[in-house]
Design a protein around this motif. Structure first.
Motif, short mmCIF file in Angstrom:
data_model
loop_
_atom_site.label_atom_id
_atom_site.label_comp_id
_atom_site.label_asym_id
_atom_site.label_seq_id
_atom_site.Cartn_x
_atom_site.Cartn_y
_atom_site.Cartn_z
N ALA A 186 0.83 -1.21 0.00
CA ALA A 186 0.00 0.00 0.00
C ALA A 186 0.87 1.26 0.00
CB ALA A 186 -0.94 -0.02 1.21
N SER A 187 1.95 1.22 0.77
CA SER A 187 2.83 2.39 0.80
C SER A 187 3.57 2.58 -0.53
CB SER A 187 3.82 2.30 1.95
OG SER A 187 4.74 1.26 1.73
N LEU A 188 3.89 1.49 -1.22
CA LEU A 188 4.54 1.61 -2.54
C LEU A 188 3.59 2.20 -3.57
CD1 LEU A 188 6.59 -1.71 -2.88
CD2 LEU A 188 7.47 0.61 -2.67
N LYS A 222 7.69 8.97 -5.80
CA LYS A 222 9.06 9.43 -5.99
C LYS A 222 9.72 8.85 -7.24
CE LYS A 222 9.88 10.25 -1.14
NZ LYS A 222 10.50 9.75 0.08
N GLY A 223 9.37 7.67 -7.70
CA GLY A 223 10.00 7.05 -8.86
C GLY A 223 9.16 7.15 -10.12
#
Length: 183
Positions: free
Chosen positions: A7-9, A14-15
């Motif tokens: 979930a955090s990914l 940022k990428g």
């Protein structure tokens, strides 16, 4: 725990630039490859045309109306083209083959010359070459096909039907000035 990391990914941005850069690199590399291969094609075409131009001029210098003028012109053309082997894009590095040489009586190149006396213009056609591409075979094009060159040159009369004078001199010694002044 694993669910928390996934979930955090998904929320992390940022990428996000990396996929965009990767996609744009494909187009950039393709454009560079086309530019490189076009420069090889243009270089081969220019060198073939230069060889034809120089050969035609070499042949025209021999067309003086005297005996064996056409033979001398053909020898001059063949000798110059045989020595002109520095083509930048020739896969095997082979020399240019003997060109086709045709002689004409008129500047329009419509009346063929039938004797040394009436041969006033020469037309030179160098044999076609092929540019082999380096970066675009991916799209299915491995070579340019046949690229040839054609040039014509002749001798026209000038003032009082006098041919031009060719002078060779050393500019550091000022030979031309002394020659003109007669000193």
């Amino acid at each position: 725990m694993l669910r928390h990391h996934l979930a955090s990914l998904r929320k992390d941005d940022k990428g996000a630039v990396a996929p965009t850069v990767a996609l744009s690199l494909i187009g950039l590399i393709a454009a560079c490859g086309l530019a490189f291969d076009y420069s090889r094609l243009a270089g081969l075409d220019t060198e073939l045309q230069n060889a034809a131009d120089q050969a035609a001029l070499a042949g025209a210098t021999q067309l003086d109306g005297r005996a064996n003028a056409r033979s001398r012109a053909t020898t001059a053309v063949s000798g110059l083209v045989a020595n002109y082997t520095r083509l930048a894009n020739d896969e095997g590095g082979t020399a240019i083959s003997v060109p086709t040489v045709t002689f004409y009586q008129n500047e329009a190149l419509t009346t063929a010359a039938n004797s040394d006396a009436n041969a006033r213009f020469v037309k030179v056609s160098v044999s076609p070459r092929t540019a082999f591409y380096a970066l675009t075979p991916i799209v299915g094009s491995n070579n340019s096909g046949a690229i040839g060159a054609l040039a014509a040159a002749g001798v026209k009369s000038s003032i009082c039907n006098t041919p031009p004078i060719y002078l060779a001199f050393d500019p550091s010694r000022d030979d031309l000035t002394r020659l003109i002044k007669g000193t």
